[in-house]
Design a protein around this motif. Structure first.
Motif, PDB file in Angstrom:
ATOM      1  N   SER A 164       0.811  -1.214   0.000  1.00 23.60           N
ATOM      2  CA  SER A 164       0.000   0.000   0.000  1.00 23.60           C
ATOM      3  C   SER A 164       0.847   1.268   0.000  1.00 23.60           C
ATOM      4  CB  SER A 164      -0.918   0.005   1.237  1.00 23.60           C
ATOM      5  OG  SER A 164      -0.118  -0.053   2.411  1.00 23.60           O
ATOM      6  N   VAL A 165       2.205   1.128   0.162  1.00 23.21           N
ATOM      7  CA  VAL A 165       3.061   2.327   0.168  1.00 23.21           C
ATOM      8  C   VAL A 165       3.210   2.834  -1.268  1.00 23.21           C
ATOM      9  CG1 VAL A 165       5.312   3.250   0.722  1.00 23.21           C
ATOM     10  CG2 VAL A 165       4.306   1.469   2.158  1.00 23.21           C
ATOM     11  N   SER A 166       3.005   4.136  -1.439  1.00 25.36           N
ATOM     12  CA  SER A 166       3.160   4.723  -2.767  1.00 25.36           C
ATOM     13  C   SER A 166       3.645   6.167  -2.628  1.00 25.36           C
ATOM     14  CB  SER A 166       1.844   4.669  -3.548  1.00 25.36           C
ATOM     15  OG  SER A 166       0.858   5.464  -2.885  1.00 25.36           O
ATOM     16  N   TYR A 167       4.337   6.618  -3.703  1.00 25.37           N
ATOM     17  CA  TYR A 167       4.862   7.989  -3.740  1.00 25.37           C
ATOM     18  C   TYR A 167       4.394   8.653  -5.030  1.00 25.37           C
ATOM     19  CZ  TYR A 167       7.981   5.910  -0.280  1.00 25.37           C
ATOM     20  OH  TYR A 167       8.469   5.238   0.809  1.00 25.37           O
ATOM     21  N   LYS A 168       3.952   9.897  -4.872  1.00 31.01           N
ATOM     22  CA  LYS A 168       3.483  10.613  -6.054  1.00 31.01           C
ATOM     23  C   LYS A 168       4.639  10.949  -7.010  1.00 31.01           C
ATOM     24  CE  LYS A 168      -0.461  12.785  -3.738  1.00 31.01           C
ATOM     25  NZ  LYS A 168      -1.100  14.069  -3.361  1.00 31.01           N
ATOM     26  N   ASN A 169       5.777  11.248  -6.446  1.00 29.07           N
ATOM     27  CA  ASN A 169       6.939  11.596  -7.268  1.00 29.07           C
ATOM     28  C   ASN A 169       8.209  11.281  -6.493  1.00 29.07           C
ATOM     29  OD1 ASN A 169       7.281  13.808  -5.423  1.00 29.07           O
ATOM     30  ND2 ASN A 169       5.722  14.921  -6.611  1.00 29.07           N
ATOM     31  N   GLU A 172       8.877  13.119  -3.163  1.00 22.43           N
ATOM     32  CA  GLU A 172       8.217  12.519  -2.005  1.00 22.43           C
ATOM     33  C   GLU A 172       8.953  11.278  -1.541  1.00 22.43           C
ATOM     34  OE1 GLU A 172       3.870  10.559  -1.001  1.00 22.43           O
ATOM     35  OE2 GLU A 172       3.973  12.223  -2.430  1.00 22.43           O
ATOM     36  N   ALA A 173       9.444  10.476  -2.520  1.00 15.43           N
ATOM     37  CA  ALA A 173      10.194   9.274  -2.159  1.00 15.43           C
ATOM     38  C   ALA A 173      11.494   9.643  -1.457  1.00 15.43           C
ATOM     39  CB  ALA A 173      10.474   8.446  -3.409  1.00 15.43           C
ATOM     40  N   ARG A 174      12.145  10.662  -1.927  1.00 20.71           N
ATOM     41  CA  ARG A 174      13.407  11.080  -1.292  1.00 20.71           C
ATOM     42  C   ARG A 174      13.142  11.643   0.101  1.00 20.71           C
ATOM     43  NH1 ARG A 174      14.255  13.058  -6.654  1.00 20.71           N
ATOM     44  NH2 ARG A 174      15.862  11.796  -7.745  1.00 20.71           N
ATOM     45  N   ALA A 175      12.030  12.391   0.226  1.00 16.36           N
ATOM     46  CA  ALA A 175      11.699  12.941   1.541  1.00 16.36           C
ATOM     47  C   ALA A 175      11.436  11.829   2.549  1.00 16.36           C
ATOM     48  CB  ALA A 175      10.494  13.865   1.415  1.00 16.36           C
ATOM     49  N   ALA A 176      10.920  10.704   2.029  1.00 17.21           N
ATOM     50  CA  ALA A 176      10.654   9.568   2.925  1.00 17.21           C
ATOM     51  C   ALA A 176      11.885   8.701   3.126  1.00 17.21           C
ATOM     52  CB  ALA A 176       9.511   8.734   2.347  1.00 17.21           C
ATOM     53  N   GLY A 177      12.985   9.046   2.419  1.00 16.20           N
ATOM     54  CA  GLY A 177      14.217   8.278   2.561  1.00 16.20           C
ATOM     55  C   GLY A 177      14.193   6.969   1.813  1.00 16.20           C
ATOM     56  N   ALA A 178      13.294   6.824   0.848  1.00 15.92           N
ATOM     57  CA  ALA A 178      13.167   5.554   0.130  1.00 15.92           C
ATOM     58  C   ALA A 178      13.919   5.545  -1.195  1.00 15.92           C
ATOM     59  CB  ALA A 178      11.705   5.270  -0.131  1.00 15.92           C
ATOM     60  N   ALA A 179      14.420   6.668  -1.670  1.00 18.17           N
ATOM     61  CA  ALA A 179      15.094   6.716  -2.974  1.00 18.17           C
ATOM     62  C   ALA A 179      16.528   6.219  -2.831  1.00 18.17           C
ATOM     63  CB  ALA A 179      15.074   8.140  -3.510  1.00 18.17           C
ATOM     64  N   PRO A 180      17.043   5.473  -3.805  1.00 17.27           N
ATOM     65  CA  PRO A 180      16.303   4.979  -4.955  1.00 17.27           C
ATOM     66  C   PRO A 180      15.390   3.817  -4.591  1.00 17.27           C
ATOM     67  CG  PRO A 180      18.538   4.169  -5.040  1.00 17.27           C
ATOM     68  CD  PRO A 180      18.469   5.067  -3.855  1.00 17.27           C
ATOM     69  N   VAL A 181      14.315   3.647  -5.362  1.00 13.97           N
ATOM     70  CA  VAL A 181      13.324   2.609  -5.099  1.00 13.97           C
ATOM     71  C   VAL A 181      13.498   1.522  -6.151  1.00 13.97           C
ATOM     72  CG1 VAL A 181      10.879   2.107  -4.801  1.00 13.97           C
ATOM     73  CG2 VAL A 181      11.760   4.375  -4.225  1.00 13.97           C
ATOM     74  N   TYR A 182      13.673   0.288  -5.738  1.00 15.66           N
ATOM     75  CA  TYR A 182      13.885  -0.819  -6.669  1.00 15.66           C
ATOM     76  C   TYR A 182      12.569  -1.577  -6.880  1.00 15.66           C
ATOM     77  CZ  TYR A 182      18.810   0.108  -5.779  1.00 15.66           C
ATOM     78  OH  TYR A 182      20.033   0.708  -5.681  1.00 15.66           O
ATOM     79  N   ALA A 189       7.114   2.280  -8.226  1.00 15.87           N
ATOM     80  CA  ALA A 189       6.065   2.442  -9.233  1.00 15.87           C
ATOM     81  C   ALA A 189       6.729   2.825 -10.555  1.00 15.87           C
ATOM     82  CB  ALA A 189       5.060   3.498  -8.800  1.00 15.87           C
ATOM     83  N   SER A 190       6.045   2.488 -11.623  1.00 12.16           N
ATOM     84  CA  SER A 190       6.634   2.740 -12.942  1.00 12.16           C
ATOM     85  C   SER A 190       6.792   4.226 -13.234  1.00 12.16           C
ATOM     86  CB  SER A 190       5.793   2.078 -14.033  1.00 12.16           C
ATOM     87  OG  SER A 190       4.467   2.611 -13.997  1.00 12.16           O
ATOM     88  N   GLY A 196      12.650   2.656 -17.148  1.00 10.32           N
ATOM     89  CA  GLY A 196      12.204   1.272 -17.104  1.00 10.32           C
ATOM     90  C   GLY A 196      13.306   0.258 -16.806  1.00 10.32           C
ATOM     91  N   ASP A 197      14.326   0.690 -16.061  1.00  9.82           N
ATOM     92  CA  ASP A 197      15.404  -0.252 -15.759  1.00  9.82           C
ATOM     93  C   ASP A 197      15.218  -0.944 -14.400  1.00  9.82           C
ATOM     94  OD1 ASP A 197      15.828   1.887 -14.079  1.00  9.82           O
ATOM     95  OD2 ASP A 197      17.980   2.118 -14.565  1.00  9.82           O
ATOM     96  N   GLY A 198      14.062  -0.709 -13.766  1.00 10.68           N
ATOM     97  CA  GLY A 198      13.789  -1.348 -12.487  1.00 10.68           C
ATOM     98  C   GLY A 198      14.258  -0.565 -11.297  1.00 10.68           C
ATOM     99  N   VAL A 199      14.798   0.619 -11.492  1.00 13.41           N
ATOM    100  CA  VAL A 199      15.258   1.458 -10.392  1.00 13.41           C
ATOM    101  C   VAL A 199      14.594   2.821 -10.547  1.00 13.41           C
ATOM    102  CG1 VAL A 199      17.209   2.469  -9.195  1.00 13.41           C
ATOM    103  CG2 VAL A 199      17.471   0.259 -10.329  1.00 13.41           C
ATOM    104  N   GLY A 200      13.804   3.219  -9.546  1.00 18.32           N
ATOM    105  CA  GLY A 200      13.135   4.485  -9.582  1.00 18.32           C
ATOM    106  C   GLY A 200      13.869   5.516  -8.755  1.00 18.32           C
ATOM    107  N   CYS A 201      13.683   6.751  -9.166  1.00 13.36           N
ATOM    108  CA  CYS A 201      14.275   7.891  -8.439  1.00 13.36           C
ATOM    109  C   CYS A 201      15.793   7.719  -8.283  1.00 13.36           C
ATOM    110  CB  CYS A 201      13.612   8.084  -7.076  1.00 13.36           C
ATOM    111  SG  CYS A 201      11.851   8.395  -7.176  1.00 13.36           S
TER     112      CYS A 201
END
Length: 202
Positions: A164-169, A172-182, A189-190, A196-201
């Motif tokens: 259920s965890v999601s980031y709008k951009n 937001e992911a960096r602010a939550a300390g989740a970047a980079p997201v695999y 999220a895509s 499309g290399d499987g690594v976000g942010c």
């Protein structure tokens, strides 16, 4: 110079003639005296005076001839010195002319080298422009050939997000300390993975 010896010869001839005339006159006087001539003492004095005058004139002419000879010798020496000086100046002029020709040739060679260098620079610049254009064409072709990842369906997005965890951009992911997201991690999220290399942010 060629006239002077003739002048001296003429002067010496006149002097010798005058001496000879004086000697003849004197001899005539002596002979006349011995032979009981009727020549007067006045005539003897007159002839003697004329002889002395002629001798004085000859001596003066000889002095002038000697002075003219000295002047002629000095003039000849001055002319020789002038000729030497003229020859030296001519050699200097010739040397300067040769040096000027050498410098002119150097200038011509330098200008030719500059023209060749400019032409090479223009050719190199044209080659660089041509290669830049080719690189742009290859990059555009590569970008057109890259497949675009399809947008995930809502169900797939839920699975890829890992819950259920999601980031709008990415902010937001960096602010939550989740970047980079695999892919497979919570919050992935895509729309966060643009390439499309499987690594976000990244």
């Amino acid at each position: 110079m060629s006239r002077l010896p003739r002048f001296l010869n003429g002067t010496m001839s006149r002097k010798a003639t005058a001496i000879l005339v004086g000697a003849v006159l004197a001899g005539g006087i002596v002979i006349g005296s011995v032979g009981g001539s009727s020549s007067s003492s006045a005539e003897i004095d007159e002839l003697t005076a004329e002889n002395a005058l002629i001798s004085a004139q000859l001596e003066a002419a000889e002095d002038r001839a000697d002075a003219a000879s000295v002047d002629s010798e000095q003039a000849r020496s001055a002319a020789e010195e002038l000729e030497d000086t003229t020859a030296d100046l001519q050699r200097q002029i010739d040397d300067l002319g040769s040096a000027i020709e050498v410098e002119k040739q150097k200038a011509v060679d330098a200008a030719q080298e500059a023209d060749e260098a400019l032409q090479q620079a223009e050719e190199a610049s044209a080659l660089v422009d041509e290669r830049d254009a080719r690189i742009g064409e290859l990059e555009a072709a590569a970008a057109a050939a890259t497949p675009v990842a399809p947008e995930p369906q809502p169900e797939q997005a839920a699975v890829e997000s890992g819950g259920s965890v999601s980031y709008k951009n990415c902010s937001e992911a960096r602010a939550a300390g989740a970047a980079p997201v695999y892919r497979g991690d919570p919050g992935y999220a895509s729309h966060l993975d643009r390439d499309g290399d499987g690594v976000g942010c990244e």
